[in-house]
Design a protein around this motif. Structure first.
Motif, PDB file in Angstrom:
ATOM      1  N   ASN A 183       0.989  -1.337   0.319  1.00 30.51           N
ATOM      2  CA  ASN A 183       0.045   0.076   0.097  1.00 30.51           C
ATOM      3  C   ASN A 183       0.948   1.190   0.059  1.00 30.51           C
ATOM      4  N   HIS A 184       1.337   1.498  -1.251  1.00 27.39           N
ATOM      5  CA  HIS A 184       2.370   2.704  -1.175  1.00 27.39           C
ATOM      6  C   HIS A 184       1.686   3.958  -1.510  1.00 27.39           C
ATOM      7  N   ILE A 185       0.682   4.214  -2.565  1.00 29.39           N
ATOM      8  CA  ILE A 185       0.146   5.582  -2.764  1.00 29.39           C
ATOM      9  C   ILE A 185      -1.189   5.623  -2.471  1.00 29.39           C
ATOM     10  N   PRO A 186      -1.691   6.395  -1.761  1.00 28.00           N
ATOM     11  CA  PRO A 186      -2.970   6.584  -1.594  1.00 28.00           C
ATOM     12  C   PRO A 186      -3.899   7.199  -2.949  1.00 28.00           C
ATOM     13  N   ALA A 187      -5.144   6.624  -2.993  1.00 23.85           N
ATOM     14  CA  ALA A 187      -5.912   7.064  -4.246  1.00 23.85           C
ATOM     15  C   ALA A 187      -6.395   8.547  -4.084  1.00 23.85           C
ATOM     16  N   SER A 188      -6.323   9.091  -3.010  1.00 22.13           N
ATOM     17  CA  SER A 188      -6.520  10.739  -2.859  1.00 22.13           C
ATOM     18  C   SER A 188      -5.960  11.567  -3.746  1.00 22.13           C
TER      19      SER A 188
END
Length: 809
Positions: A183-188
């Motif tokens: 879980n590297h980069i948030p979808a935000s």
């Protein structure tokens, strides 16, 4: 009981094996073979399995219940018998005190509470529940048992869905921790990026096929967000989705979505933090996560897009609204079966199996004005979406399918009424946006490693405190010390304490009491406290193992980045995690060519990964039960009881092409068609289609239907033939046969048949009244008077007998 003569119903017989049974329930099942032989063959190997919750429909005149009571039952298994009320009034099965905690016999009204009590929810969420049908239920001759079976299955399915959603935290937590390194980069990072634009959310329902041509014609205007299982279908049609959404944490999710794994270079994957780790860790492409990386609060994730459920369609709609789309079109989001009974779009395993004939669902209204069948899970998803849409006022949701279930605040529009505001974003532009968010993977892995080290330290402290509390609780008057320990846990380890309680909800629920607090004794309080800290210890130990495994995985990911890779250590970790495809992810991102040794090391893993992507046998076997012909009879009878013509017509259309496959399929087709025609007020056609089946395949249910239809049509000879067969099966048909003989003017055989019945069942007032009326008709006045006097002997206030005697006088 409906349609069953109570006097026949409550009469026992004794078999040649000296076993008492109810012929109305079990017919002649125990006349040639004793009950133990029957039950050993059907149930012994199942009932002796350990750690199971057995739901058994029917007690087979009490014999099946007694059989279970005489078995050596596994100490960790539970048995719940569900029986018709009238049977329970007749039978008194004595359960020994030693087995009362294991064996329960109840009516249907008590089953829901039992499924929610004691440890039964634990069996349910761990897939340790089995449903069995007694011989009487399997025989399918009593409509009441068919209804009981359907009612039990509905309650079991509902309880399964509710408990798995409410108590299934473990799998979400475990997948979240396994996914921590991925879980590297948030979808935000995409939030608000497509303000004022139109997207289409493509789900897996049947209506996707109806709209595929329109989607292809408008693919240059549409921004496509696909649920994971239809992404490959769209790509094959020349419409690769910009975004693929996947959320399911279950291990089988990889098999369900296996075709998606080849799309890593053409689509962006947006996934929940708890997605099946076998998908995420083996995905070679770009991906963003929704929700929180960690179980405890983390500043970086507070503004991330929320992870929404219960279905991936709910999640996809939430993502569409959050990244700015002000109009989201839905296709395949039907939340019900199609008019042909299909549950999924073509190309899926479910669609290949054909219409679902086993599940008995409720019928809901569609935008077209028709009704369609749906299941409990889709009903819950529909409710969740209706609530979800209320909180998305900035995004107008439109369902393109007229055959979808109606959902409040979601409109249906025909395709020619749709106005598209193009997003003007091709795949490369989307990928460039994601790629601009650089991520230092080494820094990320080290961060994850520190989080796991801190978590382990905190949990170990909680474990020591809980162990001390358990010891103190066993001493007298130590409440103050226990309060201090609880204060330390909450003050110094509050975040992890919440995680422990969330992960171990089931374990902690055992310390809760249903007794009113003002009735708690000191020993009761001490036991609750004991249970509470035992739960802390048990769950802490389980989490400690998972944290250590995650720590080890962090080191493995750091090893993946190293220029001096220890390939053997990597292979060992990938195999341990059941992630052979991780080898391809590693090779894909490696900034050098693989050595010969490395290629040889990962070759078996690549082969294993390809096998995982093509072997769907586990999922097929899980699906098979719902498509079984064995369950189709129960569904047909449920539709007959509810007079559901649309549902019966659908079953007829479904069974017709399969009617040549087997005698069972042929029989079910003709039976369903007969009931369908009868509901359409076509009794002659209903009778004809049943006779076309052939008498060699007739069972009691067919003979009964033939007798009803023949009498309605005045075909008395045919009705007589059917009733002769029915009489040989059960005495309960004797009064009907006597009435038919009367219609045929066979006076003496009719009288003889009435008397044959009344000699066996002398308390049946209704049949005495029918006999008296018949005797009066044929002017045997004195005998008629004697019959009506017999009625008054049984029921002194019977007004019909009083009136008849007055007329005769």
């Amino acid at each position: 009981m409906q349609n069953t003569n109570l006097n026949t119903f409550n009469t026992f017989a004794i078999s040649q094996f000296n076993e008492y049974y109810l012929p109305s329930v079990n017919r002649q099942a125990f006349e040639t073979i004793d009950s133990k032989t029957h039950f050993n063959k059907l149930f012994k190997s199942l009932f002796t399995q350990e750690n199971q919750l057995h739901i058994i429909i029917g007690i087979d005149s009490g014999l099946l219940a007694n059989y279970v009571l005489e078995l050596a039952l596994p100490a960790d298994s539970q048995f719940i018998f569900v029986e018709l009320d009238n049977i329970l009034e007749l039978l008194n099965v004595d359960i020994p005190d030693a087995l009362k905690q294991q064996v329960t016999i109840c009516p249907i009204d008590e089953l829901a509470d039992l499924l929610n009590s004691h440890s039964n929810p634990i069996y349910i969420i761990k897939d340790k529940l089995q449903v069995h049908r007694s011989l009487a239920v399997r025989a399918q001759h009593l409509l009441e048992y068919t209804q009981l079976n359907n009612d039990v299955m509905a309650l079991v399915n509902q309880a399964t869905c509710e408990h798995k959603s409410s108590f299934n935290q473990e799998v979400f937590v475990e997948q979240q921790l396994i996914n921590l390194t991925e879980n590297h980069i948030p979808a935000s990072i995409l939030r608000g990026h497509y303000q004022g634009k139109t997207c289409i959310v493509t789900a897996g329902g049947p209506s996707l096929d109806d709209h595929m041509s329109w989607i292809k014609a408008n693919k240059d205007k549409l921004f496509v967000i696909a649920v994971s299982r239809v992404a490959a279908k769209l790509t094959k049609e020349g419409v690769p989705p910009q975004i693929i959404v996947s959320i399911d944490p279950q291990e089988l999710s990889l098999e369900v979505n296996s075709e998606m794994m080849a799309l890593h270079s053409s689509s962006l994957l947006i996934h929940s933090y708890h997605i099946c780790s076998r998908i995420l860790s083996q995905w070679c492409g770009r991906h963003l996560y929704v929700g929180n990386r960690l179980l405890w609060d983390e500043a970086d994730d507070k503004n991330n897009i929320e992870s929404v459920g219960p279905t991936v369609t709910n999640a996809a709609i939430a993502i569409a609204a959050d990244i700015g789309f002000t109009q989201a079109l839905l296709t395949g989001a039907d939340f019900c079966y199609s008019k042909t009974g299909h549950t999924h779009t073509t190309g899926t395993l479910e669609a290949n199996l054909g219409p679902n004939m086993g599940h008995i669902g409720e019928w809901v209204d569609t935008y077209s004005g028709d009704k369609a069948e749906t299941i409990f899970q889709l009903t819950e998803a529909k409710k969740a979406l209706a609530h979800q849409v209320i909180n998305l006022p900035q995004c107008k949701i439109i369902n393109l399918s007229a055959n979808a279930a109606i959902i409040p605040n979601i409109d249906h529009l025909a395709l020619d009424e749709i106005t598209i505001e193009p997003a003007n974003c091709n795949h490369d532009e989307l990928f460039a946006l994601v790629d601009s968010q650089t991520m230092d993977l080494k820094k990320h892995y080290l961060y994850c490693l520190k989080q796991m080290n801190d978590a382990q330290s905190s949990v170990q402290s909680v474990l020591k405190l809980a162990t001390s509390a358990l010891k103190i609780n066993r001493e007298q008057n130590q409440a103050a010390l226990l309060d201090k320990i609880e204060y330390k846990i909450n003050k110094h380890h509050g975040k992890l304490a919440k995680v422990i309680k969330f992960y171990g909800y089931l374990e902690f629920s055992r310390f809760l009491s249903t007794t009113d607090s003002d009735k708690w004794s000191q020993s009761h309080v001490e036991q609750m406290t004991e249970n509470y800290y035992e739960a802390f210890i048990c769950v802490s130990k389980k989490l400690l193992i998972i944290f250590k495994q995650t720590e080890k995985r962090c080191y493995s990911r750091l090893n993946e980045l190293s220029q001096q890779t220890d390939i053997n250590a990597l292979v060992q970790q990938w195999q341990q995690d059941n992630q052979p495809g991780r080898s391809l992810v590693w090779a894909h991102h490696l900034n050098r060519d693989l050595s010969t040794f490395e290629r040889a090391a990962i070759a078996p893993l690549v082969k294993e990964f390809q096998l995982q992507l093509t072997d769907h046998n586990r999922y097929k076997s899980k699906l098979a039960a719902g498509y079984s012909l064995e369950e189709a009879f129960n569904k047909i009878m449920n539709l007959v009881i509810k007079k559901n013509l649309q549902g019966l017509a659908l079953m007829v259309n479904t069974l017709k092409p399969r009617s040549l496959e087997s005698d069972l399929a042929k029989r079910l087709y003709h039976l369903a068609n007969s009931y369908c025609l009868e509901l359409q007020d076509e009794p002659q056609q209903a009778l004809t289609t049943l006779l076309e089946l052939g008498s060699e395949l007739f069972t009691e249910i067919e003979f009964k239907q033939i007798s009803v239809l023949s009498l309605k049509l005045g075909q008395l000879d045919l009705a007589a033939l059917a009733l002769q067969q029915l009489v040989s099966l059960s005495d309960e048909y004797l009064p009907q046969y006597a009435y038919l003989l009367k219609l045929q003017q066979q006076v003496q055989p009719a009288l003889n048949t009435y008397m044959d019945y009344l000699n066996k069942y002398p308390d049946d007032i209704l049949v005495w009244l029918k006999l008296g009326a018949f005797l009066n008709e044929i002017e045997q006045t004195q005998t008629a008077k004697d019959v009506f006097k017999q009625v008054l002997h049984l029921d002194p206030t019977n007004q019909i007998a009083i009136n008849q005697l007055a007329k005769i006088a």
